[in-house]
Design an enzyme around this catalytic site. Structure first.
Site, PDB file in Angstrom:
ATOM      1  N   HIS A  83       0.825  -1.312   0.018  1.00  0.00           N
ATOM      2  CA  HIS A  83       0.016  -0.049  -0.104  1.00  0.00           C
ATOM      3  C   HIS A  83       0.985   1.406   0.093  1.00  0.00           C
ATOM      4  O   HIS A  83       0.649   2.009  -0.411  1.00  0.00           O
ATOM      5  CB  HIS A  83      -0.878   0.079   1.030  1.00  0.00           C
ATOM      6  N   ASP A 104      -4.918   6.252   2.130  1.00  0.00           N
ATOM      7  CA  ASP A 104      -5.404   4.764   1.770  1.00  0.00           C
ATOM      8  C   ASP A 104      -6.790   4.425   2.197  1.00  0.00           C
ATOM      9  O   ASP A 104      -7.454   5.163   2.928  1.00  0.00           O
ATOM     10  CB  ASP A 104      -4.329   3.861   2.426  1.00  0.00           C
TER      11      ASP A 104
HETATM   12  O1  LIG Z   1      10.887  -9.712  -1.850  1.00  0.00           O
HETATM   13  C1  LIG Z   1       9.996  -8.695  -2.309  1.00  0.00           C
HETATM   14  C2  LIG Z   1       8.872  -8.918  -2.381  1.00  0.00           C
HETATM   15  C3  LIG Z   1       7.966  -7.869  -2.832  1.00  0.00           C
HETATM   16  N1  LIG Z   1       8.607  -6.856  -3.188  1.00  0.00           N
HETATM   17  C4  LIG Z   1       7.608  -5.687  -3.586  1.00  0.00           C
HETATM   18  O2  LIG Z   1       6.448  -5.518  -2.757  1.00  0.00           O
HETATM   19  C5  LIG Z   1       5.095  -5.337  -3.635  1.00  0.00           C
HETATM   20  C6  LIG Z   1       4.309  -6.411  -3.123  1.00  0.00           C
HETATM   21  O3  LIG Z   1       3.029  -6.010  -3.569  1.00  0.00           O
HETATM   22  P1  LIG Z   1       1.967  -7.009  -4.299  1.00  0.00           P
HETATM   23  O4  LIG Z   1       2.369  -7.668  -5.366  1.00  0.00           O
HETATM   24  O5  LIG Z   1       0.665  -6.041  -4.473  1.00  0.00           O
HETATM   25  O6  LIG Z   1       1.661  -7.933  -3.055  1.00  0.00           O
HETATM   26  P2  LIG Z   1       1.191  -7.925  -1.465  1.00  0.00           P
HETATM   27  O7  LIG Z   1       2.236  -7.397  -0.826  1.00  0.00           O
HETATM   28  O8  LIG Z   1       0.692  -9.117  -1.175  1.00  0.00           O
HETATM   29  O9  LIG Z   1       0.084  -6.519  -1.595  1.00  0.00           O
HETATM   30  C7  LIG Z   1      -1.087  -6.648  -0.852  1.00  0.00           C
HETATM   31  O10 LIG Z   1      -1.515  -5.158  -1.370  1.00  0.00           O
HETATM   32  C8  LIG Z   1      -1.494  -5.240  -2.788  1.00  0.00           C
HETATM   33  C9  LIG Z   1      -2.154  -3.833  -3.072  1.00  0.00           C
HETATM   34  O11 LIG Z   1      -3.293  -3.469  -2.464  1.00  0.00           O
HETATM   35  C10 LIG Z   1      -2.912  -6.123  -3.170  1.00  0.00           C
HETATM   36  O12 LIG Z   1      -3.284  -6.163  -4.490  1.00  0.00           O
HETATM   37  C11 LIG Z   1      -2.532  -7.625  -2.528  1.00  0.00           C
HETATM   38  O13 LIG Z   1      -3.847  -8.195  -2.747  1.00  0.00           O
HETATM   39  C12 LIG Z   1      -2.082  -7.354  -1.123  1.00  0.00           C
HETATM   40  O14 LIG Z   1      -1.941  -8.679  -0.669  1.00  0.00           O
HETATM   41  C13 LIG Z   1       5.940  -5.180  -4.947  1.00  0.00           C
HETATM   42  O15 LIG Z   1       5.812  -3.633  -5.425  1.00  0.00           O
HETATM   43  C14 LIG Z   1       6.988  -6.049  -4.953  1.00  0.00           C
HETATM   44  O16 LIG Z   1       7.834  -5.461  -6.074  1.00  0.00           O
HETATM   45  C15 LIG Z   1       9.855  -6.550  -3.412  1.00  0.00           C
HETATM   46  O17 LIG Z   1      10.377  -5.743  -4.039  1.00  0.00           O
HETATM   47  N2  LIG Z   1      10.711  -7.740  -3.092  1.00  0.00           N
END
Ligand SMILES: O=c1ccn([C@@H]2O[C@H](COP(=O)(O)OP(=O)(O)O[C@H]3O[C@H](CO)[C@@H](O)[C@H](O)[C@H]3O)[C@@H](O)[C@H]2O)c(=O)[nH]1
Length: 481
Positions: A17, A120
């Site tokens: 987020h 948010d």
């Molecule tokens: O080792 C890692 C793991 C993640 N990321 C970053 O972390 C973010 C992850 O975001 P996302 O892919 O959206 O997953 P979640 O962290 O699971 O996101 C939550 O938030 C999102 C946006 O609201 C929703 O779509 C998802 O369902 C919710 O689980 C991305 O930018 C990735 O690039 C990294 O850079 N390195």
């Protein structure tokens, strides 16, 4: 006379987020706007290093409430012991209302008081604060337009509420579907309406409807058919501002810093650099929240081995190690935080096995990398359907169910093979490459998201904050004509 707006940005404390709103802050700052980001003390250092190059982005800290049932010092979702604590965490954030309003009151005395607040959707109570202060609030949802429109329609019309079977098609009023959606595709918060967490979402959704507009991390070419649906579900001429993919603004900045900037190269870069064949490696990662059991991780590891493809796999489990009999040489398992956006830009990456968190979907498509969809929770099943059935830039991993059954190694192996080398894989790769080009164009000067961001800035330039002597001010929203 129109003046440069001062934007207050208040992200929810969770990686998926916060990051897009920091990227939005950078994009606004590049257009000469002053931005103040509100956050809590323990989140502030990582935010401040991310924005350090921007002198017109400021940080304001407000204290996070102490809640006994939460881990000591916990101020971010990543510090929860399990997702069972999510409701407590979300509920605790409501106690930020008083310090938030105090901060707005202080800022109202500035020469350049805030013009609007972008907060948010989880911080729904900020809408009431903004109404008290007479400042427009724009709500930010981390998900895409399609998922948001489905959520919004069902929370307004409740069509799914009395459906008994998980396999029956849901009638989603006001949203055009080119495929069937079943109850099992819906987020748990819609399927189980009687939990505390669902009630929290219901409250947030209500405040959401009162917002002046919606900031969307997507671009109109990708979800054009759904933008109008979303806007009409909000009603009252609410506009959905599609200004994404937001991370690309940062990516352009990083590219412009060049070799003298912070070095993103790590162990995995060296490993990837050894792969000369383009698009030969699959990247596997499930975002910042998903949890896989040890048994599932074992199946995943064996499945990747069965695929015969090289892979880089990020595992967020400290206690799990890859089985000893996994052959060495084709794999890289990582437990640390990986700079995913950089991994996806590497020419060796040809596919992404992903949980379909919206940030991951956008990052992958923007880089022209097709996805093998393994949705797990939240709105991820909706995004996976959109990706596979509507825009056809990904394949669905078979046998995935909402209750998180174990997906067997043979299934994983076959699906990875198909994505990386099969006919269907080729088809969705070609589509992903096309979408990637559109995404990059959207944020460049003259592109749809770039224009949309500037229209938003233009409208906000006509908001005139007027102090009323009590530190409370009223903004006058006028149209820009
Ligand atoms: O080792 C890692 C793991 C993640 N990321 C970053 O972390 C973010 C992850 O975001 P996302 O892919 O959206 O997953 P979640 O962290 O699971 O996101 C939550 O938030 C999102 C946006 O609201 C929703 O779509 C998802 O369902 C919710 O689980 C991305 O930018 C990735 O690039 C990294 O850079 N390195």
């Amino acid at each position: 006379m129109a003046s440069k707006p001062h934007i207050v940005i208040f992200p929810f404390m969770a990686q998926g987020h916060t990051m897009p709103l920091l990227d939005l802050s950078k994009a606004l700052s590049c257009q000469g706007l002053k931005v103040t980001i509100i956050t809590t003390p323990s989140n502030s250092s990582s935010i401040s290093s991310y924005i350090s190059r921007y002198s017109n982005i400021h940080l304001k800290e407000i204290p996070f409430p102490q809640v006994q049932e939460l881990p000591k010092g916990c101020e971010n979702m990543s510090e929860l012991h399990s997702l069972d604590q999510l409701f407590l965490f979300c509920n605790a954030t409501k106690q930020l209302q008083e310090p938030f309003e105090e901060t707005l009151r202080d800022m109202s005395k500035l020469q350049d008081p805030p013009t609007c607040v972008i907060s948010d959707s989880f911080l729904g109570w900020t809408n009431a604060s903004c109404c008290n202060f007479g400042i427009p609030r724009l709500v930010f949802h981390g998900m895409g337009v399609f998922a948001m429109a489905v959520r919004k329609s069902l929370s307004i019309h409740q069509n799914h509420r009395w459906m008994k079977s998980d396999t029956e098609s849901v009638d989603v009023k006001g949203v055009q579907l080119c495929f069937a959606l079943t109850k099992s595709d819906l987020p748990n918060s819609l399927r189980q309406m009687d939990t505390f967490l669902s009630q929290f979402y219901v409250e947030a959704e209500k405040s959401d409807l009162g917002s002046w507009g919606v900031i969307v991390n997507s671009f109109s070419e990708l979800e054009k058919d759904h933008v109008a649906s979303l806007e009409s579900l909000y009603g009252n001429d609410t506009r959905a501002w599609c200004v994404g993919p937001l991370f690309l603004y940062d990516q352009m900045e990083r590219a412009s810093i060049g070799p003298n900037g912070p070095n993103p190269y790590r162990e995995w870069t060296n490993w990837l650099n050894q792969h000369e064949r383009e698009k030969s490696v699959i990247y596997v990662s499930f975002g910042s929240q998903a949890y896989l059991s040890d048994n599932q991780l074992n199946e995943l590891a064996y499945g990747l081995e069965l695929s015969g493809k090289d892979y880089i796999c990020v595992v967020k489990s400290n206690n799990w190690d890859p089985p000893r009999d996994i052959k060495k040489g084709r794999e890289l398992f990582l437990k640390d935080w990986v700079d995913q956006k950089w991994v996806l830009t590497h020419k060796a990456i040809g596919g992404f096995l992903s949980h379909c968190g919206w940030n991951s979907v956008l990052e992958s498509l923007s880089m022209g990398v097709p996805i093998l969809a393994w949705p797990m929770q939240n709105e991820q099943h909706l995004s996976a359907k959109f990706l596979v059935e509507e825009i056809k830039a990904g394949l669905q991993l078979p046998t995935v169910t909402r209750d998180g059954n174990t997906v067997r190694r043979e299934v994983i192996g076959e699906a990875v093979k198909e994505l990386m080398g099969g006919e269907n894989g080729k088809r969705v790769r070609d589509k992903a490459i096309k979408i990637g080009k559109m995404a990059k164009r959207a944020v460049q000067v003259g592109g749809s998201s770039y224009k949309c961001l500037n229209e938003l800035i233009d409208q906000l330039s006509h908001v005139s904050p007027v102090g009323n002597g009590n530190g409370i001010f009223h903004s006058v929203l006028a149209t820009s004509e």
